[in-house]
Each structure stands twice: as structure tokens, then as C-alpha cells.
Enzyme design. Structure first.
Site, PDB file in Angstrom:
ATOM      1  CB  CYS B  87      28.999  29.223  46.151  1.00  0.00           C
ATOM      2  SG  CYS B  87      29.618  29.054  44.619  1.00  0.00           S
ATOM      3  CG  HIS B 195      33.385  31.847  47.693  1.00  0.00           C
ATOM      4  ND1 HIS B 195      32.919  30.557  47.719  1.00  0.00           N
ATOM      5  CD2 HIS B 195      32.221  32.376  46.245  1.00  0.00           C
ATOM      6  CE1 HIS B 195      32.340  29.920  47.085  1.00  0.00           C
ATOM      7  NE2 HIS B 195      32.021  30.629  45.912  1.00  0.00           N
ATOM      8  CD  GLU B 197      34.181  29.772  51.014  1.00  0.00           C
ATOM      9  OE1 GLU B 197      33.577  30.878  51.618  1.00  0.00           O
ATOM     10  OE2 GLU B 197      34.607  29.773  49.998  1.00  0.00           O
TER      11      GLU B 197
END
Lengths: 79, 222
Positions: B87, B195, B197
Site C-alpha cells: 500500500c 494488504h 498482513e
């Protein structure tokens, strides 16, 4: 001395912000606006005698992203 | 394996990234600050996390890309250390010149926050090496400036050399050729808008993010 840097999106790079402004102008009844491109003006106060090469380097290294933007600058208040 | 996570003023996914990397590596990552000038030699992988570094001033990622730690990241990347930018981290890597292209405002002008379906487009990177081309992953996106742009000839070159690693199945932000992630020439630096994560625990709604982190971790452990 004062330098004004003008940064604009390159032709061909989509400017959704400009398009939204265009539609808003149409909404206000302004006919005949064919295109709107939103750019950025950066005013620098630099040491007297700063060379054009140095200002050009500032533009290339940080103020503009040459992948998507063009730039130009003018000395607005010479020393 | 030891990973490192960089924090800039305005980063907000650094902690989530550290949690995800600890999950795949078994070790708490080194945390580096934007003013640090060195990446410790024992670091095997660097994550440049998402957020709004320096308030997105000037252009997203522009100021972070010129911060002291990014010079050290560029040196580590040149040595072959894997670097993953997510990002805002992707925007920073592009601004730093470690990856080609730039991320423009989303074509629809809106901030997009939802789970996206991605297609693996190339395995020629350390983060996609153990996936299958055509495999789909479900990973959240949350960005305003995720519209990948590069000149046509650059896009051709990236595609021909397998450097487009991830594509949106549904091109939600107007990216050229639906590109969601790209790699550098050596394949050790990858930037992606989604993302990973945020998809590492069943409670997140999926764990596909682990698939992008595990290979790199396995390499360093092996």
C-alpha cells in the site's frame, strides 16, 4: 529570490480530480468547458543566485514525479 | 529468519505487519524508524508498511522515499535482501525508484476498502515463487491512491519479463492492465496495493496473505 514551480500531470495521465471539477463546472451551468486538469503550484524562497540547474534538480529529485508529471518554473522575484 | 518493519511518521500498518511476519518467521521483527540510517546485517527481509507516511504530503510516499532509512533499504535491496512494500509502502518504493511506475488517485475518486480477488500473474519474485500462475487470492485493499500507472512501453517490458506479479480480477481502481503488484528486475523487491498482513488469521476472514509471506520466510530459514 522567489521561484514558482508549476507541476502538472502529463498529457494522457488520467486526472479524475480534473474530471470531477469539469462536471461540477457543468453543473453550475458553465457550458463549453472541454477539459480540466488540476496541477500544483509550489512557491520556493531560495538563496539569491541559486542557479536554474539547482532548481531543476529540486524538481527532478522531489517536487515532480517524472513518471506522471511535467514541471516548469519561473523566477517570480529576482534578486 | 529476522524480518524488519519500517515505521515512518504516519505509518499505521507497521504493527499488523510485524504481527504477520512474526507468525511466518517465528521471531519478533526488528523495528526500524525513518531516521535510522542502517538496516542491521542480520535482517533477511524488509517490509515497508502501509499508512499515510508524512501525511501523504506532496504525493503519497514522496517524502518517505527520501528519508534516511530508504537509502539503507535501497542498499539492502541491491544486495538481494527481499523487500516487500504494501500500500503506502508500494507508493514509497515507486517514489524511491526501487520499482517502476507510480500510483495515481483511484479512477473512481473514492477510497476503496474491501476484500479484493487477486490473480497471481507471475512467480518470478521471491514473494510469489511458490504460488501458481492463475491462482487466486483474497486479500483486503484499503487505498485512495492505488491506480497503477506506467508508460505503455514500460508496461510491455514488465509483462514480458514476468514482473507483473499480481492483478485484480475486478480492476477496482483503474490500474493500467489491472496491475495490483509488481517486482523489480531481480525479483527481490515487490510492491503491492493489497494488504497481505490483513489476511493472516481465520478471524480476518481468510489467511491468503500468509501465502505471500511464507516463501520468503522459508527461504531464509532453509
Amino acid at each position: 529570490m522567489q521561484v514558482r514551480v508549476h507541476v502538472s500531470l502529463k498529457p494522457g495521465v488520467l486526472d479524475p480530480q480534473g474530471r470531477a471539477v469539469l462536471h461540477a463546472l457543468e453543473g453550475l451551468g458553465f457550458d463549453g468547458v472541454q477539459d480540466v486538469r488540476v496541477g500544483r503550484v509550489i512557491d520556493l524562497e531560495v538563496a539569491d543566485g541559486t542557479s536554474a540547474d539547482t532548481i531543476d534538480a529540486m524538481c527532478r529529485q522531489l517536487l515532480a514525479n517524472l513518471v506522471i508529471e511535467n514541471y516548469s518554473f519561473t523566477v517570480t522575484e529576482p534578486a | 529468519m529476522t524480518a524488519a518493519v519500517i515505521t515512518f511518521p504516519g505509518s499505521n500498518c507497521d504493527r499488523d505487519m510485524a504481527v504477520a511476519l512474526e507468525q511466518v518467521t517465528g521471531r519478533s521483527p526488528v523495528r526500524l524508524w525513518h531516521r535510522d540510517t542502517q538496516v542491521p546485517r542480520h535482517v533477511d527481509m524488509i517490509a515497508v508498511p502501509g499508512g499515510f507516511s508524512y501525511g501523504d504530503y506532496l504525493r503519497s510516499g514522496a517524502l518517505a522515499a527520501r528519508s534516511p532509512i530508504m537509502r539503507a533499504v535501497a542498499e539492502a535491496a541491491a544486495r538481494g535482501v527481499p523487500v516487500l512494500g504494501v500500500c503506502n509502502g508500494f507508493q514509497i518504493l515507486c517514489e524511491a525508484g526501487l520499482l517502476p511506475g507510480a500510483l495515481l488517485r483511484n479512477a473512481g475518486q473514492t477510497f476503496i476498502c474491501r476484500t479484493a480477488e487477486l490473480e497471481v500473474a507471475s512467480t518470478a519474485s521471491v514473494f510469489t515463487a511458490d504460488l501458481e500462475v492463475g491462482e487466486t487470492l483474497r486479500i483486503p485493499v484499503a487505498h485512495h491512491d492505488g491506480n497503477f500507472f506506467a508508460a505503455e512501453e514500460v508496461l510491455d517490458r514488465l509483462e514480458q519479463s514476468g514482473r507483473v506479479v499480481l492483478r485484480y480480477v475486478d480492476n477496482l481502481n483503474g490500474s493500467r492492465r489491472a496491475i495490483a503488484g509488481v517486482a523489480n528486475e531481480a525479483g527481490n523487491v515487490v510492491g503491492m496495493m493489497p494488504h497481505p498482513e490483513r489476511a493472516v488469521d481465520a478471524a480476518h476472514g481468510g489467511t491468503d496473505g500468509l501465502k505471500l509471506l511464507r516463501h520468503c520466510a522459508a527461504l531464509a530459514l532453509g
